[in-house]
Design a protein around this motif. Structure first.
Motif, PDB file in Angstrom:
ATOM      1  N   ALA A 246    -106.529  21.475  85.559  1.00 26.43           N
ATOM      2  CA  ALA A 246    -107.709  22.213  84.814  1.00 26.43           C
ATOM      3  C   ALA A 246    -107.447  23.364  84.209  1.00 26.43           C
ATOM      4  O   ALA A 246    -107.979  23.695  82.934  1.00 26.43           O
ATOM      5  N   ALA A 247    -106.536  24.183  84.662  1.00 26.87           N
ATOM      6  CA  ALA A 247    -106.100  25.256  84.109  1.00 26.87           C
ATOM      7  C   ALA A 247    -105.286  25.038  82.850  1.00 26.87           C
ATOM      8  O   ALA A 247    -105.355  25.871  81.600  1.00 26.87           O
ATOM      9  N   LEU A 248    -104.489  23.835  82.761  1.00 29.16           N
ATOM     10  CA  LEU A 248    -103.835  23.551  81.681  1.00 29.16           C
ATOM     11  C   LEU A 248    -104.405  23.126  80.569  1.00 29.16           C
ATOM     12  O   LEU A 248    -104.298  23.503  79.284  1.00 29.16           O
ATOM     13  N   ALA A 249    -105.631  22.528  80.617  1.00 27.91           N
ATOM     14  CA  ALA A 249    -106.384  21.972  79.803  1.00 27.91           C
ATOM     15  C   ALA A 249    -107.136  23.342  79.018  1.00 27.91           C
ATOM     16  O   ALA A 249    -107.138  23.552  77.749  1.00 27.91           O
ATOM     17  N   ALA A 250    -107.352  24.439  79.812  1.00 22.44           N
ATOM     18  CA  ALA A 250    -107.847  25.648  79.310  1.00 22.44           C
ATOM     19  C   ALA A 250    -107.092  26.316  78.538  1.00 22.44           C
ATOM     20  O   ALA A 250    -107.045  26.904  77.334  1.00 22.44           O
ATOM     21  N   SER A 251    -105.703  26.428  79.088  1.00 21.20           N
ATOM     22  CA  SER A 251    -104.553  27.101  78.316  1.00 21.20           C
ATOM     23  C   SER A 251    -104.204  26.209  76.873  1.00 21.20           C
ATOM     24  O   SER A 251    -103.999  26.795  75.704  1.00 21.20           O
ATOM     25  N   LEU A 252    -104.373  24.951  77.105  1.00 23.45           N
ATOM     26  CA  LEU A 252    -104.101  24.287  75.751  1.00 23.45           C
ATOM     27  C   LEU A 252    -105.130  24.268  74.555  1.00 23.45           C
ATOM     28  O   LEU A 252    -104.837  24.311  73.549  1.00 23.45           O
ATOM     29  N   ASP A 253    -106.264  24.549  75.137  1.00 25.72           N
ATOM     30  CA  ASP A 253    -107.700  24.895  74.450  1.00 25.72           C
ATOM     31  C   ASP A 253    -107.088  26.184  73.765  1.00 25.72           C
ATOM     32  O   ASP A 253    -107.678  26.594  72.305  1.00 25.72           O
ATOM     33  N   LEU A 254    -106.618  27.043  74.309  1.00 26.97           N
ATOM     34  CA  LEU A 254    -106.611  28.472  73.641  1.00 26.97           C
ATOM     35  C   LEU A 254    -105.525  28.321  72.497  1.00 26.97           C
ATOM     36  O   LEU A 254    -105.540  28.851  71.631  1.00 26.97           O
ATOM     37  N   ILE A 255    -104.539  27.567  72.917  1.00 27.28           N
ATOM     38  CA  ILE A 255    -103.378  27.294  71.855  1.00 27.28           C
ATOM     39  C   ILE A 255    -103.851  26.657  70.589  1.00 27.28           C
ATOM     40  O   ILE A 255    -103.546  27.128  69.693  1.00 27.28           O
ATOM     41  N   GLU A 256    -104.656  25.675  70.921  1.00 30.15           N
ATOM     42  CA  GLU A 256    -105.400  24.957  69.872  1.00 30.15           C
ATOM     43  C   GLU A 256    -106.163  25.939  69.163  1.00 30.15           C
ATOM     44  O   GLU A 256    -106.230  25.759  67.721  1.00 30.15           O
ATOM     45  N   ALA A 257    -107.040  26.705  69.610  1.00 32.37           N
ATOM     46  CA  ALA A 257    -108.072  27.545  68.977  1.00 32.37           C
ATOM     47  C   ALA A 257    -107.266  28.606  68.307  1.00 32.37           C
ATOM     48  O   ALA A 257    -107.599  29.060  66.850  1.00 32.37           O
ATOM     49  N   GLU A 258    -105.961  29.094  68.550  1.00 30.41           N
ATOM     50  CA  GLU A 258    -105.279  30.097  67.599  1.00 30.41           C
ATOM     51  C   GLU A 258    -104.467  29.164  66.642  1.00 30.41           C
ATOM     52  O   GLU A 258    -104.422  29.942  65.723  1.00 30.41           O
ATOM     53  N   GLY A 259    -104.318  28.198  66.839  1.00 30.36           N
ATOM     54  CA  GLY A 259    -103.546  27.452  65.872  1.00 30.36           C
ATOM     55  C   GLY A 259    -101.965  27.474  66.137  1.00 30.36           C
ATOM     56  O   GLY A 259    -101.356  28.483  66.551  1.00 30.36           O
ATOM     57  N   LEU A 260    -101.330  26.392  66.061  1.00 34.14           N
ATOM     58  CA  LEU A 260    -100.062  26.419  66.536  1.00 34.14           C
ATOM     59  C   LEU A 260     -99.050  27.247  65.587  1.00 34.14           C
ATOM     60  O   LEU A 260     -98.427  27.915  66.048  1.00 34.14           O
ATOM     61  N   LYS A 261     -99.548  27.303  64.151  1.00 34.67           N
ATOM     62  CA  LYS A 261     -98.511  28.172  63.208  1.00 34.67           C
ATOM     63  C   LYS A 261     -98.857  29.530  63.627  1.00 34.67           C
ATOM     64  O   LYS A 261     -97.644  30.295  63.863  1.00 34.67           O
ATOM     65  N   SER A 262     -99.965  30.120  64.041  1.00 33.48           N
ATOM     66  CA  SER A 262    -100.327  31.221  64.380  1.00 33.48           C
ATOM     67  C   SER A 262     -99.514  31.826  65.810  1.00 33.48           C
ATOM     68  O   SER A 262     -99.097  33.089  66.007  1.00 33.48           O
ATOM     69  N   VAL A 263     -99.643  30.826  66.704  1.00 32.41           N
ATOM     70  CA  VAL A 263     -98.843  31.148  68.096  1.00 32.41           C
ATOM     71  C   VAL A 263     -97.685  31.227  67.739  1.00 32.41           C
ATOM     72  O   VAL A 263     -96.906  32.155  68.140  1.00 32.41           O
TER      73      VAL A 263
END
Ligand code: PLP
Length: 383
Positions: A246-263
């Protein structure tokens, strides 16, 4: 993360974002129910994007080492000739795993702090007639990122299967599994993915499964063929760590929202900041220029200063956790992790804490100057 929390600047486990903490504290749920199916679908899609593969992203309940073992035993057979790139502790570990399961391992050794040379690897693959290549993408023990795209190209030309340890870099730097031809990509939850330890991942290119059909190393819990089959039904073969998924889904959402390039750009900027801060203190970076990792920086200690002491003093006086050296490098280098949830305020706190620790052990340096140099390198303003 609150300002009073200990700051984890070790190369994993890393700091947990509030969204991840919230997901970890959610209600329990059935691991064979619909919710799990939906979570697995979301998580595997996110992991595939991070790995740059169209194939399978398998989720295991284990630490990263379990997933390395899974990759080795699912794709290799006893007696296989394997070339293991070794330039630090984690490259060595990967070779050890293959050896324990009966592979004929030839080490391909590079000096710690230096990048692995794809031309040398190309020659060694041919000389040893290797069936597989094992390599850490990001060697956490020395702060070196190896040129994995070129290394994988050498393996592809030699017809060798590639198992790549991306445990300390997936989610912090670009990984293009399909484009680079990485057959099995291994990662873990407690690094750039901003989760506690306990999940590990193996990305498998579609073309790579043919090797699993021939492979005969023993395995049960870590047999990726079983994991793949279960995933088709939206499940894992055995009871997984549901909270972490469940937490992995939340973490991947955060990464997705920031955008891979920005991360990736943020990781690079924070790494530049740490490097500049350390150099402003007159300290030498352990990794050669051109191969310095964007997720972990290794720094040589000033003459006569024991980094075991430095790590202790920095934690005790300022609640900032950094790491010492491993194996032969114990006492002589220290390492700062800058992966996952890392912004400039964390770098600033870390640099001031390291400056204070160094001064406490008799090495004078100016924390403010370190922070200014870091800010300039990262392109951020400081007050
Ligand atoms: N590989 C690399 C590059 C690592 O940095 C680590 C852990 O730091 C591992 C493998 C081992 O992972 P774990 O401790 O999760 O088993």
């Amino acid at each position: 993360m609150s300002e009073t929390d200990p700051l984890l600047m070790i190369p994993g486990p890393t700091n947990l974002p509030p969204e991840v903490r919230e997901a970890l504290g959610g209600p329990g749920f059935y691991h064979r129910g619909e919710l799990m199916g939906r979570l697995l679908e979301r998580c595997t899609a996110g992991l595939r994007r991070l790995m740059g593969i169209g194939g399978d992203a398998l989720i295991l309940t284990s630490s990263g080492t379990g997933a390395l073992e899974a990759a080795v035993t699912t794709f290799l057979s006893p007696g296989d000739r394997v070339l293991a790139v070794q330039a630090g502790k984690f490259g060595e570990r990967l070779g050890e795993i293959a050896e324990v399961f009966g592979a004929a391992v030839t080490p391909c050794v590079f000096e710690p702090g230096w990048p692995a040379d794809p031309d040398v690897i190309r020659r060694e693959l041919a000389a040893a007639d290797s069936r597989a290549l094992l390599c850490a993408h990001n060697e956490t023990s020395t702060g070196v990122t190896h040129p994995i795209g070129e290394i994988a190209a050498a393996a592809r030309d030699a017809g060798a299967f590639t198992i790549v340890d991306c445990v300390s870099c997936l989610g912090g730097v670009p990984v293009q599994g399909d484009d680079w031809g990485l057959d099995a990509i291994v990662a873990g939850s407690q690094k750039c993915l901003m989760l506690p330890p306990g999940l590990a991942f193996v990305g498998v290119r579609d073309e790579a499964w043919a090797a699993a059909e021939r492979a005969t190393m023993p395995g049960y819990y870590f047999d990726l063929r079983r994991a793949r089959e279960s995933l088709r039904r939206g499940q894992t073969p055995y009871t997984p760590n549901t909270s972490l998924i469940a937490a992995l889904a939340a973490s991947l959402d955060l990464i997705e929202a920031e955008g891979l390039k920005s991360v990736f750009a943020r990781h690079h900027a924070m790494a530049e900041a740490v490097r500049a801060g350390m150099q402003a203190a007159g300290l030498e970076l352990f990794a050669r220029e051109g191969c310095r990792s964007d997720t972990v920086t290794a720094v040589r200690a000033p003459e006569g200063l024991d980094t075991v002491e430095l790590v202790r003093v920095v934690a005790e006086r300022n609640d900032v956790l950094i790491s010492g050296g491993q194996g032969e490098l114990k006492g002589t280098i220290f390492r700062i992790g800058h992966m996952g949830l890392v912004r400039f305020e964390h770098i600033e706190r870390t640099l001031q804490a390291v400056a204070d620790g160094l001064a406490n052990l008799g090495y004078e340096c100016n924390g403010d100057e370190m922070v200014w140099a870091a800010a300039e390198a990262a392109g951020v303003g400081v007050s």
